[in-house]
Write a protein that holds these residues in place. Structure first.
Motif, short mmCIF file in Angstrom:
data_model
loop_
_atom_site.label_atom_id
_atom_site.label_comp_id
_atom_site.label_asym_id
_atom_site.label_seq_id
_atom_site.Cartn_x
_atom_site.Cartn_y
_atom_site.Cartn_z
N PHE A 1 45.47 47.27 -20.67
CA PHE A 1 44.38 46.33 -20.90
C PHE A 1 43.60 45.97 -19.65
O PHE A 1 42.58 45.29 -19.72
N SER A 2 44.05 46.42 -18.49
CA SER A 2 43.30 46.09 -17.27
C SER A 2 43.65 47.08 -16.17
O SER A 2 44.63 47.80 -16.26
N GLU B 1 38.98 44.15 -17.03
CA GLU B 1 39.47 44.22 -18.40
C GLU B 1 38.98 45.53 -19.02
O GLU B 1 37.84 45.94 -18.81
N THR C 1 39.77 46.70 -22.53
CA THR C 1 39.86 46.92 -23.97
C THR C 1 38.72 46.29 -24.76
O THR C 1 38.51 46.65 -25.92
N GLY C 2 38.01 45.35 -24.19
CA GLY C 2 36.93 44.68 -24.92
C GLY C 2 35.61 44.86 -24.21
O GLY C 2 35.40 45.80 -23.47
N TYR D 1 34.81 39.94 -26.96
CA TYR D 1 36.18 39.82 -26.45
C TYR D 1 37.02 39.02 -27.44
O TYR D 1 36.56 38.02 -27.98
N THR E 1 43.11 37.49 -27.55
CA THR E 1 44.23 38.25 -26.98
C THR E 1 43.82 38.96 -25.70
O THR E 1 44.55 38.96 -24.71
N GLU E 2 42.64 39.59 -25.71
CA GLU E 2 42.16 40.29 -24.52
C GLU E 2 41.96 39.33 -23.36
O GLU E 2 42.34 39.63 -22.22
N CYS F 1 45.41 38.15 -21.98
CA CYS F 1 46.09 39.17 -21.17
C CYS F 1 45.59 39.12 -19.74
O CYS F 1 46.38 39.17 -18.79
#
Length: 193
Positions: free
Chosen positions: A117-118, A150, A152-153, A179, A182-183, A186
Motif C-alpha cells: 500500500f505504500s 500511497e 493503492t488509491g 481514497y 482503509t487506505e 494504512c
C-alpha cells in the motif's frame, strides 16, 4: 551457565532462513539488483541467516519471454516468498502496447496481489555531496526527509476515468481522486517515523 563459551550457544542455535523473490525488471533494475543481492548475501552471512534467491521475470523481460507482463509463476512465487526485491518496470520499447500489455501493468498487479500500500522514499543530502546538486547549499544541507507514497488509491487507481466532451465541444479527460478510510489509515501508521 556461567563460563559457557558464547560460540557454543550460537553454534547450536538454528539459522533463520528466508526466501527472496528477485525481480530485476528492466533498465536500471538489471544493473542494481545483482549488486543488491550481493549486499544481502553479505548481510546474511554477517548476521547469521541464510538467504535463498530466485530470479523471476516481470515487465518487458516477461513480455519478451512469455508474452505477458506478469507471468503467473512470478506472481505465485512472489506470494510464497518471505520478501520481494524489485528493480525497475517499464521500457520505451513497449510504450505503444495496449494497457494490459504494458510493463507497468505488471507493477500495479503485483502491488495489488501482495497488498503493498505504500513505498518509502528517503531524501537525504550527504554533506560530501552537497555541491553535486543544483539546489542552494544553504537549503539542501541537512535535508533528511521520508516521503511516504500511497500506492493503492488516488488518481493512479481511482474510477471513474475516461474522456468526454465539455459544453464548448472540447475533448476533456477526467480521473477521479479517491481514497478509502482503509487506505488513509494504512498510511497513518507511519506517523511519527
Amino acid at each position: 551457565m556461567a563460563g559457557a563459551p558464547v560460540a557454543s550457544v550460537t553454534a547450536n542455535t538454528p539459522k533463520k532462513s528466508y526466501t527472496i523473490a528477485v525481480i530485476p525488471g528492466n533498465g536500471v533494475g538489471q544493473e542494481v539488483i545483482p549488486i543488491s543481492v550481493e549486499a544481502l548475501r553479505k548481510v546474511g552471512s554477517l548476521e547469521g541467516f541464510d538467504l535463498s534467491f530466485e530470479e523471476l521475470p516481470i515487465g518487458g523481460v516477461a513480455l519478451d519471454l512469455v508474452g505477458v507482463p506478469l507471468p503467473e509463476e512470478t506472481l505465485t512465487k512472489a506470494k510464497q516468498s518471505d520478501a520481494v526485491l524489485l528493480g525497475a518496470v517499464g521500457w520505451p520499447k513497449y510504450d505503444d502496447n495496449p494497457k494490459p500489455m504494458k510493463p507497468i501493468t505488471a507493477l500495479f498487479q503485483l502491488r495489488a496481489a501482495l497488498g503493498v500500500f505504500s513505498n518509502l522514499r528517503p531524501v537525504r543530502v550527504f554533506p560530501h555531496l552537497v555541491d553535486s546538486t543544483y539546489l542552494r547549499k544553504d537549503t539542501s544541507l541537512g535535508v533528511d526527509l521520508l516521503i511516504i507514497r500511497e500506492l493503492t488509491g488516488g488518481i493512479y487507481n481511482a474510477h471513474p476515468r475516461g474522456f468526454t466532451t465539455n459544453e464548448q465541444g472540447d475533448e476533456v479527460g477526467f480521473c477521479t481522486e479517491l481514497y478509502s478510510a482503509t487506505e488513509v489509515s494504512c498510511i497513518h501508521l507511519f506517523q511519527g517515523l
